[in-house]
Design a protein around this motif. Structure first.
Motif, PDB file in Angstrom:
ATOM      1  N   GLY A   2     -17.808  10.823   2.278  1.00 42.41           N
ATOM      2  CA  GLY A   2     -16.459  11.258   1.940  1.00 42.41           C
ATOM      3  C   GLY A   2     -15.425  10.171   2.170  1.00 42.41           C
ATOM      4  O   GLY A   2     -15.479   9.466   3.182  1.00 42.41           O
ATOM      5  N   VAL A   3     -14.509  10.037   1.229  1.00 41.51           N
ATOM      6  CA  VAL A   3     -13.376   9.111   1.343  1.00 41.51           C
ATOM      7  C   VAL A   3     -12.107   9.876   1.000  1.00 41.51           C
ATOM      8  O   VAL A   3     -12.033  10.548  -0.035  1.00 41.51           O
ATOM      9  CB  VAL A   3     -13.528   7.905   0.403  1.00 41.51           C
ATOM     10  CG1 VAL A   3     -12.236   7.083   0.369  1.00 41.51           C
ATOM     11  CG2 VAL A   3     -14.708   7.035   0.822  1.00 41.51           C
ATOM     12  N   VAL A   4     -11.130   9.809   1.889  1.00 42.76           N
ATOM     13  CA  VAL A   4      -9.815  10.404   1.657  1.00 42.76           C
ATOM     14  C   VAL A   4      -8.790   9.293   1.825  1.00 42.76           C
ATOM     15  O   VAL A   4      -8.609   8.753   2.918  1.00 42.76           O
ATOM     16  CB  VAL A   4      -9.528  11.545   2.656  1.00 42.76           C
ATOM     17  CG1 VAL A   4      -8.114  12.092   2.445  1.00 42.76           C
ATOM     18  CG2 VAL A   4     -10.560  12.663   2.519  1.00 42.76           C
ATOM     19  N   HIS A   5      -8.121   8.942   0.743  1.00 42.41           N
ATOM     20  CA  HIS A   5      -7.155   7.839   0.765  1.00 42.41           C
ATOM     21  C   HIS A   5      -5.761   8.373   0.482  1.00 42.41           C
ATOM     22  O   HIS A   5      -5.529   9.060  -0.517  1.00 42.41           O
ATOM     23  CB  HIS A   5      -7.519   6.786  -0.272  1.00 42.41           C
ATOM     24  CG  HIS A   5      -6.507   5.686  -0.392  1.00 42.41           C
ATOM     25  ND1 HIS A   5      -6.059   4.953   0.690  1.00 42.41           N
ATOM     26  CD2 HIS A   5      -5.822   5.213  -1.481  1.00 42.41           C
ATOM     27  CE1 HIS A   5      -5.168   4.073   0.290  1.00 42.41           C
ATOM     28  NE2 HIS A   5      -5.005   4.210  -1.020  1.00 42.41           N
ATOM     29  N   ALA A   6      -4.822   8.077   1.378  1.00 44.02           N
ATOM     30  CA  ALA A   6      -3.426   8.493   1.238  1.00 44.02           C
ATOM     31  C   ALA A   6      -2.581   7.246   0.983  1.00 44.02           C
ATOM     32  O   ALA A   6      -2.152   6.568   1.930  1.00 44.02           O
ATOM     33  CB  ALA A   6      -2.953   9.215   2.494  1.00 44.02           C
ATOM     34  N   PRO A   7      -2.346   6.907  -0.275  1.00 40.38           N
ATOM     35  CA  PRO A   7      -1.682   5.640  -0.607  1.00 40.38           C
ATOM     36  C   PRO A   7      -0.304   5.472   0.009  1.00 40.38           C
ATOM     37  O   PRO A   7       0.029   4.400   0.531  1.00 40.38           O
ATOM     38  CB  PRO A   7      -1.606   5.677  -2.140  1.00 40.38           C
ATOM     39  CG  PRO A   7      -2.691   6.610  -2.557  1.00 40.38           C
ATOM     40  CD  PRO A   7      -2.754   7.650  -1.487  1.00 40.38           C
ATOM     41  N   ALA A   8       0.538   6.515  -0.061  1.00 38.19           N
ATOM     42  CA  ALA A   8       1.906   6.382   0.440  1.00 38.19           C
ATOM     43  C   ALA A   8       1.955   6.266   1.954  1.00 38.19           C
ATOM     44  O   ALA A   8       2.926   5.749   2.509  1.00 38.19           O
ATOM     45  CB  ALA A   8       2.749   7.573  -0.027  1.00 38.19           C
ATOM     46  N   LEU A   9       0.910   6.737   2.637  1.00 41.37           N
ATOM     47  CA  LEU A   9       0.821   6.634   4.099  1.00 41.37           C
ATOM     48  C   LEU A   9       0.043   5.399   4.540  1.00 41.37           C
ATOM     49  O   LEU A   9      -0.020   5.099   5.725  1.00 41.37           O
ATOM     50  CB  LEU A   9       0.138   7.886   4.676  1.00 41.37           C
ATOM     51  CG  LEU A   9       0.856   9.215   4.457  1.00 41.37           C
ATOM     52  CD1 LEU A   9      -0.010  10.362   4.955  1.00 41.37           C
ATOM     53  CD2 LEU A   9       2.206   9.222   5.152  1.00 41.37           C
ATOM     54  N   GLN A  10      -0.577   4.718   3.577  1.00 38.35           N
ATOM     55  CA  GLN A  10      -1.409   3.540   3.848  1.00 38.35           C
ATOM     56  C   GLN A  10      -2.516   3.878   4.849  1.00 38.35           C
ATOM     57  O   GLN A  10      -2.792   3.125   5.784  1.00 38.35           O
ATOM     58  CB  GLN A  10      -0.562   2.370   4.347  1.00 38.35           C
ATOM     59  CG  GLN A  10       0.458   1.890   3.308  1.00 38.35           C
ATOM     60  CD  GLN A  10       1.202   0.639   3.746  1.00 38.35           C
ATOM     61  OE1 GLN A  10       1.814   0.606   4.821  1.00 38.35           O
ATOM     62  NE2 GLN A  10       1.156  -0.396   2.929  1.00 38.35           N
ATOM     63  N   GLY A  18     -13.104  15.666   2.846  1.00 37.31           N
ATOM     64  CA  GLY A  18     -12.594  15.873   4.187  1.00 37.31           C
ATOM     65  C   GLY A  18     -13.629  16.433   5.140  1.00 37.31           C
ATOM     66  O   GLY A  18     -13.621  16.121   6.339  1.00 37.31           O
ATOM     67  N   ALA A  19     -14.553  17.252   4.617  1.00 31.84           N
ATOM     68  CA  ALA A  19     -15.583  17.847   5.460  1.00 31.84           C
ATOM     69  C   ALA A  19     -16.491  16.790   6.067  1.00 31.84           C
ATOM     70  O   ALA A  19     -16.846  16.859   7.253  1.00 31.84           O
ATOM     71  CB  ALA A  19     -16.419  18.841   4.644  1.00 31.84           C
ATOM     72  N   VAL A  20     -16.877  15.792   5.266  1.00 33.35           N
ATOM     73  CA  VAL A  20     -17.761  14.742   5.794  1.00 33.35           C
ATOM     74  C   VAL A  20     -17.047  13.963   6.898  1.00 33.35           C
ATOM     75  O   VAL A  20     -17.637  13.630   7.929  1.00 33.35           O
ATOM     76  CB  VAL A  20     -18.239  13.797   4.676  1.00 33.35           C
ATOM     77  CG1 VAL A  20     -19.199  12.747   5.238  1.00 33.35           C
ATOM     78  CG2 VAL A  20     -18.927  14.578   3.566  1.00 33.35           C
TER      79      VAL A  20
END
Length: 307
Positions: free
Chosen positions: A123-131, A235-237
């Motif tokens: 799993g990958v969760v990327h939040a660009p605006a939060l870097q 997100g689960a991973v």
């Protein structure tokens, strides 16, 4: 030789970050945004951008390893070891369209076992605006990458050690549909006064990651739907690999082809929180909300830590 999942996860993270740059550029250029159907209050179809975003990610993934294709295009035929990419568009459409920073791009990888049950293993969760980027792979732990003035910093993450609702920080989510939102708000009302704070920020992928890294002690949300699966699986991973716990409100496994009432915790606070969730469930109007299409006639896939 098959690439190790940990190395694969890092490559996926770079692809998600590149996609995130495009999405962030779109967000800060209002004329390029396509309006969601706010008149009908239906945000489930996301943005026109989503199609371009998911295709960009998948095209890049095929150069790394296409596996058996995309999760949303899989057939009813399956074999043990088959793997499918599950790619989300913008998770947090309302936040995105209102110029908030809390939205993400997500990618997960599902694998079928010998029983015909498919589980997310990367799993990958990327939040660009939060870097911020959260990365996890089966049996490899979970890390958070964040930008700092000195460059990119990688940190191993783990949940909090809070055992009681008293003084805790709890995240929750709720649907844009009023009948579904009431279940979340009932729980919020019932536990009010015990936590130090309750946050409603979203999206679900980041809420799960905030439990994984100890920002929240727990997060709950009712009525998560089929369109939430890419965000939830990624997100689960991250949560599992950080040693957090994930279940439905009654403590049963999450089903990847059913509507879910989700609760994520540090594994310690659940006993204190669960009675409030169960009471809300038992007094509410719940349904299976199954999506159907379980491969080979198998029962709906359920989640478990992929170890």
């Amino acid at each position: 030789m098959t690439m190790e999942l940990r190395d694969l996860a890092m490559q996926v993270a770079r692809i998600a970050q590149d996609a995130g740059e495009h999405a962030l550029s779109n967000q800060v250029t209002p004329r390029s945004l396509t309006e969601v159907s706010t008149a009908a209050r239906d945000y489930s179809h996301g943005l026109e951008l989503d199609g371009r975003l998911t295709q960009f990610i998948y095209n890049r993934l095929t150069y790394v390893d296409p596996f058996n294709g995309r999760w949303d295009e899989r057939s009813d035929e399956w074999h043990a070891g088959d793997r499918y990419w599950c790619i989300g568009g913008i998770d947090g459409v309302i936040n995105y369209t209102r110029n908030m920073a809390e939205w993400s791009v997500t990618v997960s990888l599902f694998e079928f076992n010998e029983f015909g049950s498919a589980q997310p293993i990367l799993g990958v969760v990327h939040a660009p605006a939060l870097q911020l980027t959260y990365i996890a792979a089966r049996r490899s732990g979970a890390i958070r990458m964040r930008a700092t003035p000195l460059g990119e910093k990688r940190e191993k993450i783990m949940p909090s050690t809070t055992r009681s609702l008293d003084g805790s920080v709890i995240g929750f989510g709720m649907s844009f549909k009023s009948d579904e939102a009431r279940h979340a708000l009932k729980v919020v009302g019932d536990i009010a006064g015990r936590p130090a704070d309750m946050k409603r920020i979203g999206p679900s992928s980041l809420d799960l990651c905030k439990v994984a890294d100890g920002t929240y002690d727990a997060y709950f949300e009712p009525h998560l739907h089929k369109w939430d699966v890419p965000a939830l699986s990624a997100g689960a991973v991250v949560l599992w690999e950080a040693q957090g716990q994930l279940s439905n409100w009654r403590g049963d496994l999450i089903h990847w082809r059913s509507e879910n009432n989700l609760v994520a915790t540090n594994g310690l606070i659940l006993d204190d929180l669960k009675p409030y969730l169960v009471e809300s469930w038992d007094t509410g109007d719940e349904s299976d909300g199954t999506f159907g299409d379980a491969p080979g006639g198998a029962a709906a896939d359920s989640s478990q830590p992929a170890r």
